[in-house]
Design an enzyme around this catalytic site. Structure first.
Site, mmCIF file in Angstrom:
data_model
loop_
_atom_site.group_PDB
_atom_site.id
_atom_site.type_symbol
_atom_site.label_atom_id
_atom_site.label_comp_id
_atom_site.label_asym_id
_atom_site.label_seq_id
_atom_site.Cartn_x
_atom_site.Cartn_y
_atom_site.Cartn_z
ATOM 1 N N GLY A 58 0.854 -1.188 0.000
ATOM 2 C CA GLY A 58 0.000 0.000 0.000
ATOM 3 C C GLY A 58 0.887 1.233 0.000
ATOM 4 O O GLY A 58 1.904 1.285 0.709
ATOM 5 N N ARG A 100 9.920 -1.674 -4.658
ATOM 6 C CA ARG A 100 8.694 -1.700 -5.472
ATOM 7 C C ARG A 100 8.674 -0.439 -6.341
ATOM 8 O O ARG A 100 8.816 0.665 -5.820
ATOM 9 C CB ARG A 100 7.436 -1.785 -4.591
ATOM 10 C CG ARG A 100 7.322 -3.152 -3.932
ATOM 11 C CD ARG A 100 5.936 -3.430 -3.413
ATOM 12 N NE ARG A 100 5.004 -3.771 -4.459
ATOM 13 C CZ ARG A 100 3.687 -3.853 -4.243
ATOM 14 N NH1 ARG A 100 3.185 -3.589 -3.050
ATOM 15 N NH2 ARG A 100 2.871 -4.182 -5.233
ATOM 16 N N ASP A 246 -1.507 4.548 -6.280
ATOM 17 C CA ASP A 246 -0.085 4.357 -5.973
ATOM 18 C C ASP A 246 0.768 5.483 -6.548
ATOM 19 O O ASP A 246 1.874 5.722 -6.091
ATOM 20 C CB ASP A 246 0.394 3.014 -6.508
ATOM 21 C CG ASP A 246 -0.338 1.884 -5.810
ATOM 22 O OD1 ASP A 246 -1.442 1.537 -6.255
ATOM 23 O OD2 ASP A 246 0.178 1.406 -4.788
ATOM 24 N N ASN A 257 -3.113 2.654 -10.189
ATOM 25 C CA ASN A 257 -3.620 1.944 -9.009
ATOM 26 C C ASN A 257 -3.668 0.456 -9.341
ATOM 27 O O ASN A 257 -3.357 0.037 -10.467
ATOM 28 C CB ASN A 257 -5.005 2.471 -8.619
ATOM 29 C CG ASN A 257 -5.422 2.022 -7.224
ATOM 30 O OD1 ASN A 257 -4.621 2.093 -6.292
ATOM 31 N ND2 ASN A 257 -6.629 1.546 -7.064
ATOM 32 N N LYS A 258 -4.051 -0.331 -8.363
ATOM 33 C CA LYS A 258 -4.066 -1.797 -8.503
ATOM 34 C C LYS A 258 -4.744 -2.237 -9.797
ATOM 35 O O LYS A 258 -5.764 -1.678 -10.185
ATOM 36 C CB LYS A 258 -4.772 -2.384 -7.268
ATOM 37 C CG LYS A 258 -4.897 -3.882 -7.213
ATOM 38 C CD LYS A 258 -3.579 -4.611 -7.406
ATOM 39 C CE LYS A 258 -2.513 -4.201 -6.409
ATOM 40 N NZ LYS A 258 -1.159 -4.682 -6.827
HETATM 41 O O1 MRU Z 1 0.165 -4.122 -4.469
HETATM 42 P P1 MRU Z 1 -0.367 -3.323 -3.328
HETATM 43 O O2 MRU Z 1 -1.253 -4.077 -2.426
HETATM 44 O O3 MRU Z 1 0.715 -2.560 -2.610
HETATM 45 O O4 MRU Z 1 -1.239 -2.237 -4.075
HETATM 46 C C1 MRU Z 1 -1.956 -1.270 -3.396
HETATM 47 C C2 MRU Z 1 -2.960 -0.691 -4.279
HETATM 48 O O5 MRU Z 1 -2.793 -0.599 -5.462
HETATM 49 C C3 MRU Z 1 -4.213 -0.240 -3.704
HETATM 50 O O6 MRU Z 1 -5.191 -0.363 -4.697
HETATM 51 C C4 MRU Z 1 -4.250 1.127 -3.198
HETATM 52 O O7 MRU Z 1 -5.322 1.792 -3.715
HETATM 53 C C5 MRU Z 1 -3.110 1.980 -3.487
HETATM 54 S S1 MRU Z 1 -2.220 2.051 -2.062
HETATM 55 C C6 MRU Z 1 -3.098 3.174 -1.155
#
Ligand code: MRU
Length: 377
Positions: A58, A100, A246, A257-258
């Site tokens: 996150g 990351r 992100d 974002n995810k």
């Molecule tokens: O791979 P992750 O679990 O670190 O990804 C996080 C995300 O993409 C979430 O969707 C989130 O909205 C962004 S982090 C606040």
């Protein structure tokens, strides 16, 4: 947020620092929702691994972890030679940055820490400034999330059904969360509503983390399969979408974002459902000019080819001798491979508004509001 484990309720932050032992303390998110455990990382390399292995994940949470990891690395340096110290710090910074690539928060957080360290004259001074600056980033993250809650709660009306994707809750930040902040603020204001959590394959952060958070806070919710959102939207069963990010480009309003967020934004547009993105200021990238230049993390194929969980029977709940144990099960055809991009980029025109600590803006207004949104130089 408050966490209740075996009847005991305690307030926790996702990331904290133990200055006596120079350790970063993290909620071990891979064990949730089945076990709540805090684990220490003993040096900056372990901290970087905790980020890449997703012990902590996150945007805001890995930002704070990187800030503390940089302070941890700085404080582990022995000696008074400033040149050697500076070289050491570059190594620490790079290891944490590389952990990351998509989220910009770690870089923004570590740059804050490095800027503050310039005011120290000796190694000792720089080491203590580093920790103070990391603490400041962490506290600011919490403050920003609370402000997001204050602005975003106005979007939530009684009876609404809200869709969220992945986990942009308190586990993805230091506390409170971004996409969940308006939810928690609306709940505190006595509003009644229901949340649908996208399961969010392949790592299922919605089914495991967001659902656990909402259950802990007593928010009415259900998990849906990722593919169910379009159907519910078509039937008029979703009134509002709130997600996190992100990396949000300050110049264009594009949102990384995810994976799957873009799909939901397209669906929301098709069905005239407001689509909001909630972000603290550390998620804004003021440099990049095009969403297609955002580095998209490609993760291991085993995340797509199988799943982690607790062994139990799906129908009867009957316990086998192995039940209760966390395990990975292979789901996919044994001879097939997989492609696993972790994030996607949603263009500005699909986004109704960006909920920031300074208010709610149209994505393309971010650049005009840049001074208010923390753009420096
Ligand atoms: O791979 P992750 O679990 O670190 O990804 C996080 C995300 O993409 C979430 O969707 C989130 O909205 C962004 S982090 C606040």
């Amino acid at each position: 947020m408050n966490v209740t484990v075996r009847g005991q309720t305690r307030h926790h932050r996702t990331v904290t620092f133990d200055s006596r032992n120079n350790q970063v303390l993290l909620v071990e998110q891979r064990l949730l929702p089945h076990e709540f455990k805090i684990i220490p990382t003993r040096n900056f390399r372990e901290t970087a691994s905790a980020i890449s292995d997703m012990v902590v994940r996150g945007a805001g949470a890995i930002g704070a972890t990187a800030a503390f990891g940089l302070a941890q690395g700085a404080r582990a340096f022995r000696g008074s030679d400033l040149k050697k110290f500076s070289h050491h710090l570059t190594v620490v910074y790079q290891a944490l940055k590389d952990a990351r690539p998509t989220a910009v928060d770690p870089v923004n957080a570590m740059n804050d820490v490095r800027r503050a360290m310039m005011f120290g004259e000796t190694v000792g001074e720089k080491q203590s400034i580093a920790l103070a600056a990391a603490e400041e980033f962490s506290n600011e993250d919490v403050h920003h999330c609370k402000q997001i809650g204050m602005h975003g709660a106005k979007l939530i009306r009684n009876g609404m059904r809200i869709l969220t994707h992945c986990n942009a809750g308190w586990l993805a930040f230091v506390d409170v969360g971004a996409a969940t902040a308006p939810i928690y603020a609306a709940q505190a204001a006595g509003k009644k509503f229901h949340v649908f959590c996208d399961e969010t394959r392949p790592r299922s952060q919605g089914a495991t983390l967001t659902a656990w958070e909402l259950a802990q806070q007593g928010v009415s919710h259900q998990i849906i399969a990722d593919n169910a959102a379009g159907h519910l939207m078509q039937r008029g069963e979703i009134d509002l979408v709130i997600v996190g990010s992100d990396r949000t480009l300050g110049r264009t309003g594009e949102v990384a974002n995810k994976i799957g967020t873009y799909t939901k934004a397209v669906l929301a547009k098709r069905h005239n459902i407001p689509f909001y993105v909630a972000i603290p200021l550390s998620t804004i990238d003021w440099k990049l000019k095009r969403g297609c230049d955002i580095p998209i993390e490609d993760r291991h194929e085993h995340e797509v080819l199988g799943a982690w969980g607790i062994l139990s029977s799906p129908t009867s709940g009957v316990q086998s001798p192995k039940s209760g144990r966390r395990a990975y099960v292979r789901v996919a055809n044994p001879t097939s491979g997989a492609r696993n991009p972790g994030f996607d980029v949603t263009p500005a025109e699909l986004i109704t508004g960006i909920i920031t600590p300074a208010g709610i803006f149209k994505p393309r207004e971010l650049w005009r509001q840049r001074r208010e949104l923390g753009f420096a130089s």
